[in-house]
Structures are given as C-alpha cells and as structure tokens.
Design a protein around this motif. Structure first.
Motif, PDB file in Angstrom:
ATOM      1  N   UNK A  70       8.972  -5.650   1.588  1.00 27.62           N
ATOM      2  CA  UNK A  70       8.349  -5.119   0.365  1.00 27.62           C
ATOM      3  C   UNK A  70       6.886  -4.755   0.591  1.00 27.62           C
ATOM      4  N   UNK A  71       6.141  -5.656   1.244  1.00 29.41           N
ATOM      5  CA  UNK A  71       4.715  -5.435   1.436  1.00 29.41           C
ATOM      6  C   UNK A  71       4.449  -4.214   2.307  1.00 29.41           C
ATOM      7  N   UNK A  72       5.336  -3.961   3.261  1.00 23.69           N
ATOM      8  CA  UNK A  72       5.123  -2.864   4.201  1.00 23.69           C
ATOM      9  C   UNK A  72       5.816  -1.576   3.745  1.00 23.69           C
ATOM     10  N   UNK A  73       5.758  -1.288   2.445  1.00 21.41           N
ATOM     11  CA  UNK A  73       6.224  -0.011   1.919  1.00 21.41           C
ATOM     12  C   UNK A  73       5.002   0.830   1.559  1.00 21.41           C
ATOM     13  N   UNK A  74       5.174   2.135   1.548  1.00 23.52           N
ATOM     14  CA  UNK A  74       4.011   3.007   1.379  1.00 23.52           C
ATOM     15  C   UNK A  74       3.319   2.793   0.047  1.00 23.52           C
ATOM     16  N   UNK A  75       4.103   2.539  -1.032  1.00 22.26           N
ATOM     17  CA  UNK A  75       3.474   2.412  -2.346  1.00 22.26           C
ATOM     18  C   UNK A  75       2.658   1.122  -2.453  1.00 22.26           C
ATOM     19  N   UNK A  76       3.161   0.034  -1.868  1.00 18.16           N
ATOM     20  CA  UNK A  76       2.427  -1.233  -1.927  1.00 18.16           C
ATOM     21  C   UNK A  76       1.195  -1.167  -1.034  1.00 18.16           C
ATOM     22  N   UNK A  77       1.321  -0.547   0.134  1.00 17.77           N
ATOM     23  CA  UNK A  77       0.164  -0.407   1.015  1.00 17.77           C
ATOM     24  C   UNK A  77      -0.894   0.500   0.399  1.00 17.77           C
ATOM     25  N   UNK A  78      -0.480   1.433  -0.428  1.00 18.12           N
ATOM     26  CA  UNK A  78      -1.406   2.348  -1.083  1.00 18.12           C
ATOM     27  C   UNK A  78      -2.140   1.671  -2.244  1.00 18.12           C
ATOM     28  N   UNK A  79      -1.407   0.856  -3.029  1.00 24.93           N
ATOM     29  CA  UNK A  79      -1.974   0.272  -4.240  1.00 24.93           C
ATOM     30  C   UNK A  79      -2.696  -1.053  -4.013  1.00 24.93           C
ATOM     31  N   UNK A  80      -2.273  -1.807  -2.981  1.00 28.22           N
ATOM     32  CA  UNK A  80      -2.799  -3.154  -2.767  1.00 28.22           C
ATOM     33  C   UNK A  80      -3.339  -3.283  -1.346  1.00 28.22           C
ATOM     34  N   UNK A  81      -3.950  -4.424  -1.085  1.00 26.02           N
ATOM     35  CA  UNK A  81      -4.491  -4.672   0.256  1.00 26.02           C
ATOM     36  C   UNK A  81      -4.005  -6.029   0.745  1.00 26.02           C
ATOM     37  N   UNK A  82      -3.424  -6.050   1.957  1.00 24.97           N
ATOM     38  CA  UNK A  82      -2.883  -7.280   2.533  1.00 24.97           C
ATOM     39  C   UNK A  82      -3.156  -7.319   4.034  1.00 24.97           C
ATOM     40  N   UNK A  83      -3.229  -8.516   4.619  1.00 30.66           N
ATOM     41  CA  UNK A  83      -3.302  -8.611   6.085  1.00 30.66           C
ATOM     42  C   UNK A  83      -1.917  -8.357   6.684  1.00 30.66           C
ATOM     43  N   UNK A  84      -1.696  -7.154   7.173  1.00 30.74           N
ATOM     44  CA  UNK A  84      -0.349  -6.732   7.548  1.00 30.74           C
ATOM     45  C   UNK A  84       0.199  -7.481   8.760  1.00 30.74           C
ATOM     46  N   UNK A  85      -0.672  -7.983   9.627  1.00 30.44           N
ATOM     47  CA  UNK A  85      -0.194  -8.595  10.863  1.00 30.44           C
ATOM     48  C   UNK A  85       0.436  -9.973  10.655  1.00 30.44           C
ATOM     49  N   UNK A 118     -10.009  -8.826   0.546  1.00 33.13           N
ATOM     50  CA  UNK A 118     -10.307  -8.470  -0.837  1.00 33.13           C
ATOM     51  C   UNK A 118      -9.252  -7.528  -1.405  1.00 33.13           C
ATOM     52  N   UNK A 119      -8.832  -7.802  -2.643  1.00 31.26           N
ATOM     53  CA  UNK A 119      -7.844  -6.977  -3.312  1.00 31.26           C
ATOM     54  C   UNK A 119      -8.467  -5.660  -3.773  1.00 31.26           C
ATOM     55  N   UNK A 120      -7.637  -4.649  -3.975  1.00 27.36           N
ATOM     56  CA  UNK A 120      -8.103  -3.376  -4.517  1.00 27.36           C
ATOM     57  C   UNK A 120      -8.438  -3.543  -6.006  1.00 27.36           C
ATOM     58  N   UNK A 121      -9.132  -2.576  -6.562  1.00 27.50           N
ATOM     59  CA  UNK A 121      -9.422  -2.611  -7.999  1.00 27.50           C
ATOM     60  C   UNK A 121      -8.137  -2.562  -8.806  1.00 27.50           C
ATOM     61  N   UNK A 122      -7.192  -1.743  -8.362  1.00 29.31           N
ATOM     62  CA  UNK A 122      -5.902  -1.698  -9.056  1.00 29.31           C
ATOM     63  C   UNK A 122      -5.217  -3.062  -8.995  1.00 29.31           C
ATOM     64  N   UNK A 123      -5.206  -3.663  -7.804  1.00 30.11           N
ATOM     65  CA  UNK A 123      -4.560  -4.957  -7.655  1.00 30.11           C
ATOM     66  C   UNK A 123      -5.192  -6.014  -8.547  1.00 30.11           C
ATOM     67  N   UNK A 124      -6.513  -6.017  -8.643  1.00 30.32           N
ATOM     68  CA  UNK A 124      -7.200  -7.000  -9.482  1.00 30.32           C
ATOM     69  C   UNK A 124      -6.832  -6.795 -10.945  1.00 30.32           C
ATOM     70  N   UNK A 125      -6.759  -5.505 -11.356  1.00 28.18           N
ATOM     71  CA  UNK A 125      -6.342  -5.216 -12.733  1.00 28.18           C
ATOM     72  C   UNK A 125      -4.898  -5.653 -12.963  1.00 28.18           C
ATOM     73  N   UNK A 126      -4.012  -5.368 -12.007  1.00 29.07           N
ATOM     74  CA  UNK A 126      -2.592  -5.672 -12.171  1.00 29.07           C
ATOM     75  C   UNK A 126      -2.360  -7.165 -12.379  1.00 29.07           C
ATOM     76  N   UNK A 127      -3.192  -8.002 -11.757  1.00 27.82           N
ATOM     77  CA  UNK A 127      -3.010  -9.448 -11.852  1.00 27.82           C
ATOM     78  C   UNK A 127      -3.363 -10.012 -13.232  1.00 27.82           C
ATOM     79  N   UNK A 128      -3.835  -9.180 -14.131  1.00 26.19           N
ATOM     80  CA  UNK A 128      -4.021  -9.635 -15.508  1.00 26.19           C
ATOM     81  C   UNK A 128      -3.176  -8.812 -16.491  1.00 26.19           C
ATOM     82  N   UNK A 129      -2.260  -8.016 -15.965  1.00 24.11           N
ATOM     83  CA  UNK A 129      -1.436  -7.152 -16.798  1.00 24.11           C
ATOM     84  C   UNK A 129      -0.261  -7.920 -17.403  1.00 24.11           C
ATOM     85  N   UNK A 130       0.332  -7.334 -18.438  1.00 28.32           N
ATOM     86  CA  UNK A 130       1.523  -7.921 -19.062  1.00 28.32           C
ATOM     87  C   UNK A 130       2.677  -7.968 -18.063  1.00 28.32           C
TER      88      UNK A 130
END
Length: 243
Positions: free
Chosen positions: A158-173, A13-25
């Motif tokens: 890109x995915x394994x940077x601190x800002x992306x790991x903080x803002x979004x959720x991904x299966x890192x393995x 499941x995506x974070x709330x921020x991530x879900x919002x970002x996917x409808x952003x300009x």
C-alpha cells in the motif's frame, strides 16, 4: 542555538496534506475507529482491568476517545516525536475531557520504566519509523509480562503505490509486507496465533484505485490468499514467563 523541531534524529516529516488528513473525519471514523474495534475483536482473553495504556505515536490525539471507549484505561499515555502534534493532542484531550499524560519521545527511546505498561497501542505508526527494531524492543521492555501490543499497520504493498507516495511521506527503505511485520513480532518474542491476526481489506486501503473499480462492479474483489495484503492488525502478547 535553536531547538530541533522534532524529538528524533531520524524523524520523517509528514506532508501538509498528510498532517491535515490525520485530523479529518475519514481518518477518525473510517481508519482509527475501525482499527480499534477490530483489534478489540482479536483478543482471545479478558481485557486488563483499568490498564496502563501507551499510545505510541499518538499524533494529534484523535485515538484517545476511542481508546477510552473500548479499553477504559486507568492511565492513558500518549507519546510523539513531533512537539506540534503533542500540543494538538493536549487540546484534543481537553476537548474530550480526558486525562492523558503526554510525553515527547522517540519510539526507539521511550522515557518509561521497564514493565510499566499493560497495553501498547501502535496504530499506523510503525511504517513511519526508521529504527523499527529498536522501537519494537522498547515496546517489549516497557510492557509488563502478559501485556499486549496492539499493532495495526499498512504494508509495503500500500505504501509503495504512486498515490500514497505522492500524498504522504514515508521512509521507503523500511517498509515491509504483512508477513514481514509478523516475523518481526515473532523474533522479538511476542506470542500470537492466527486468531489474533486480521487482514482488513477496507476501501481506503485498496492499492492503486481505493476500490473504485470494485464499487463500479468492473472488477471482482480478490479473495484472501489471492491478494497482496495492504493492512495487518495483530494483538500480540508478551509471555508471562520469559525464556
């Protein structure tokens, strides 16, 4: 007994921020539009006429208008494993006046017939999938011989940077390098050359600082071959004749 919220047992499941970002300009204009236009330039043969086009992981449907503009599909299908996203996709299609068939489906178990699709569009979806090999095999199965996979991904760099790991959720393995994703495509049997691959280096994909130091002219941007790629776009084809 309540229904499970998602249509895949391995859904992350995506974070709330991530879900919002996917409808952003920013997502619609600087990510989706740019990727689809870049993928169009990677074709080295004429586009299929009125193709059956599958948007694998359509999310909130923001890709539909761009896919219609560039590929003019005769049939547009959107799939996603999140029922709420599918509802938003339906509303987006209605706003755009587009006919889109929406299916609740796991990418690793597509509810589509063999050899029924001309183009599979998989944009920023693959790094969310746990069962990547199965999903790629499903894309291969539903594509017609000669059909195209439009594959656009952020890489582990890109995915394994601190800002992306903080803002979004991904299966890192399951995250991979650009070459790791290209090797997956080759092993499945997809055909492509260097002409069909690009490595965009867009401001939002710059690892660590989103290119801030480069914009302030405090650091020169690294040249291709001197950086770890954060994006890879590929137009890969299922051969007309199967081995």
């Amino acid at each position: 007994m309540s229904q499970p919220p998602f249509l895949s047992a391995s859904y992350v499941e995506e974070t709330r921020f991530g879900f919002w970002f996917l409808r952003s300009h920013t997502w619609q204009h600087h990510v989706l539009r740019v990727a689809i236009d870049d993928l169009r330039q990677l074709f080295d043969s004429p586009l299929p006429a009125a193709p059956v086009l599958l948007d694998a992981g359509c999310g909130q449907g923001k890709s539909f208008k761009h896919l219609q503009r560039v590929f003019a599909p005769g049939r547009l299908i959107g799939i996603d494993a999140d029922p709420h996203s599918l509802q938003l996709s339906g509303a987006e299609a209605a706003r755009q006046g587009l006919k889109v068939e929406l299916l609740g489906s796991d990418c690793a178990q597509l509810q589509l017939a063999d050899a029924s699709v001309d183009i599979v569009f998989c944009h920023q979806t693959f790094h969310h999938l746990v069962e990547q090999e199965q999903a790629l095999a499903e894309f291969w199965r539903v594509l017609k011989p000669g059909g195209y996979l439009l594959f656009a991904e952020s890489t582990e760099a890109y995915i394994d940077t601190w800002v992306i790991r903080w803002l979004f959720r991904h299966p890192m393995h399951v995250q991979k390098s650009a070459e790791g994703y290209l090797q997956m495509l080759r092993e499945q049997g997809f055909a492509f050359t260097a002409r069909n691959v690009s490595y965009p280096y867009l401001w939002w994909s710059r690892a660590k600082d989103f290119g801030l130091l480069e914009r302030l002219r405090l650091r020169k941007p690294p040249a291709p071959g001197q950086r770890e790629e954060t994006l890879v776009n590929v137009v890969a084809r299922k051969p007309l004749v199967q081995p």
